[in-house]
Design a protein around this motif. Structure first.
Motif, short mmCIF file in Angstrom:
data_model
loop_
_atom_site.label_atom_id
_atom_site.label_comp_id
_atom_site.label_asym_id
_atom_site.label_seq_id
_atom_site.Cartn_x
_atom_site.Cartn_y
_atom_site.Cartn_z
N ALA A 92 32.95 47.47 42.05
CA ALA A 92 31.81 46.24 42.23
C ALA A 92 30.02 46.87 41.93
O ALA A 92 29.70 45.69 41.64
N ALA A 93 30.23 47.64 42.39
CA ALA A 93 28.96 48.47 42.46
C ALA A 93 28.54 48.29 40.42
O ALA A 93 27.31 47.82 40.05
N ALA A 94 29.73 48.78 39.59
CA ALA A 94 29.57 48.86 38.84
C ALA A 94 29.64 48.24 37.67
O ALA A 94 28.97 48.04 36.83
N SER A 95 30.10 47.09 38.19
CA SER A 95 30.25 45.63 37.86
C SER A 95 28.68 44.66 37.77
O SER A 95 27.76 44.19 36.50
N ALA A 96 27.79 45.11 38.93
CA ALA A 96 26.72 44.13 38.99
C ALA A 96 25.79 45.31 38.02
O ALA A 96 24.75 44.81 37.24
N TRP A 97 26.12 46.59 37.80
CA TRP A 97 24.99 46.96 37.52
C TRP A 97 25.24 46.93 35.83
O TRP A 97 24.17 46.88 34.87
N ALA A 98 26.21 46.71 35.41
CA ALA A 98 26.47 46.78 33.66
C ALA A 98 26.21 45.07 33.66
O ALA A 98 25.78 45.18 32.32
N ALA A 99 26.45 44.03 34.41
CA ALA A 99 25.50 42.71 33.96
C ALA A 99 24.40 42.78 33.94
O ALA A 99 23.31 42.15 33.65
N MET A 100 23.43 43.87 34.98
CA MET A 100 22.31 43.62 34.99
C MET A 100 21.35 44.79 33.10
O MET A 100 20.98 43.69 32.62
N VAL A 101 22.33 45.50 32.86
CA VAL A 101 21.98 45.84 31.41
C VAL A 101 22.53 44.43 30.48
O VAL A 101 21.59 44.34 29.38
N ALA A 102 23.51 43.81 30.90
CA ALA A 102 23.79 43.17 29.36
C ALA A 102 23.09 42.05 29.88
O ALA A 102 22.65 41.49 28.60
N GLY A 103 22.24 41.62 31.05
CA GLY A 103 21.03 40.75 30.51
C GLY A 103 20.00 40.65 29.88
O GLY A 103 19.51 40.31 29.58
N HIS A 104 19.93 41.91 28.73
CA HIS A 104 18.89 42.19 28.29
C HIS A 104 18.91 42.83 27.38
O HIS A 104 20.46 43.41 27.39
N VAL A 105 18.71 42.93 26.24
CA VAL A 105 18.72 43.03 24.90
C VAL A 105 18.37 45.29 24.28
O VAL A 105 17.27 45.47 25.37
N GLY A 106 19.65 45.54 24.11
CA GLY A 106 19.12 47.05 23.84
C GLY A 106 19.93 47.99 25.38
O GLY A 106 20.40 46.91 26.26
N ALA A 107 20.05 49.35 25.18
CA ALA A 107 20.86 49.68 25.86
C ALA A 107 19.62 50.42 27.03
O ALA A 107 20.92 50.51 27.94
N THR A 108 18.65 49.89 26.85
CA THR A 108 18.10 50.64 28.44
C THR A 108 16.60 49.82 29.13
O THR A 108 15.73 50.08 28.49
N PRO A 109 17.01 48.81 29.00
CA PRO A 109 16.32 48.29 29.93
C PRO A 109 15.43 48.05 30.96
O PRO A 109 15.65 49.62 31.53
N ILE A 110 13.68 48.51 30.63
CA ILE A 110 12.79 49.53 31.91
C ILE A 110 12.79 48.53 32.91
O ILE A 110 12.54 49.64 33.92
N ALA A 111 14.24 47.84 33.15
CA ALA A 111 14.13 47.84 34.83
C ALA A 111 15.15 49.06 35.37
O ALA A 111 15.25 49.32 36.05
N THR A 112 16.17 49.21 33.97
CA THR A 112 17.29 50.81 34.53
C THR A 112 16.36 51.80 34.73
O THR A 112 16.41 52.74 35.32
N MET A 113 15.23 51.41 33.32
CA MET A 113 14.75 53.69 33.92
C MET A 113 13.61 52.79 34.77
O MET A 113 13.40 53.90 35.91
N ILE A 114 12.92 51.71 35.37
CA ILE A 114 12.51 51.90 37.33
C ILE A 114 13.49 52.52 38.21
O ILE A 114 13.19 53.48 38.91
N HIS A 115 14.63 51.80 38.03
CA HIS A 115 15.56 52.43 39.00
C HIS A 115 16.11 53.78 39.02
O HIS A 115 15.95 54.44 39.74
N ILE A 116 15.79 54.54 38.01
CA ILE A 116 16.24 55.42 38.01
C ILE A 116 15.19 56.95 38.72
O ILE A 116 15.23 57.52 39.04
N ILE A 117 13.99 56.05 38.40
CA ILE A 117 13.07 56.76 38.56
C ILE A 117 12.47 56.82 40.29
O ILE A 117 12.58 57.73 40.85
N VAL A 118 13.01 55.78 40.39
CA VAL A 118 12.99 54.89 41.97
C VAL A 118 13.77 55.56 42.82
O VAL A 118 13.27 56.30 44.24
N ILE A 119 15.13 55.48 42.34
CA ILE A 119 15.92 56.11 43.27
C ILE A 119 16.36 58.50 43.52
O ILE A 119 16.23 58.69 42.86
#
Length: 103
Positions: A76-103
């Protein structure tokens, strides 16, 4: 893509877990020692693309499993994260980069 080379039964015999993604239809996790676990899809924000979704799915699935999450919860967590990525154009949306830095 590995399913094009090996049938699912062969993969299940050789692996502890096989994850088959179905895009907007969710995914199915096949543990070697149990019944298939269907994972519901999470709707993506329209306007994005699928670039990077599989990588995002796998990364979160493995991270959650290594942290001790139950298989269905990890999926379920994997599905949610993949959906977040699918909501952006390109492979690394800025939201992903922010989450990686924060986590």
């Amino acid at each position: 893509e590995l399913g094009w080379v090996y049938p699912l039964a062969t993969l299940r015999a050789r692996c502890r877990l096989v994850a088959v993604t179905h895009g907007a239809a969710g995914s199915t996790l096949y543990p070697a020692d149990g019944a298939p676990v269907p994972i519901a899809a999470v709707a993506a924000v329209p306007g994005g693309d699928a670039v990077g979704c599989g990588d995002a799915y796998l990364a979160v699935l493995l991270d959650a499993l290594l942290a001790g999450a139950a298989l269905a919860d990890a999926g379920a967590a994997a599905s949610a994260w993949a959906a977040m990525v699918a909501g952006h154009v390109g492979a690394t949306p800025i939201a992903t980069m922010i989450h990686i830095i924060v986590i």
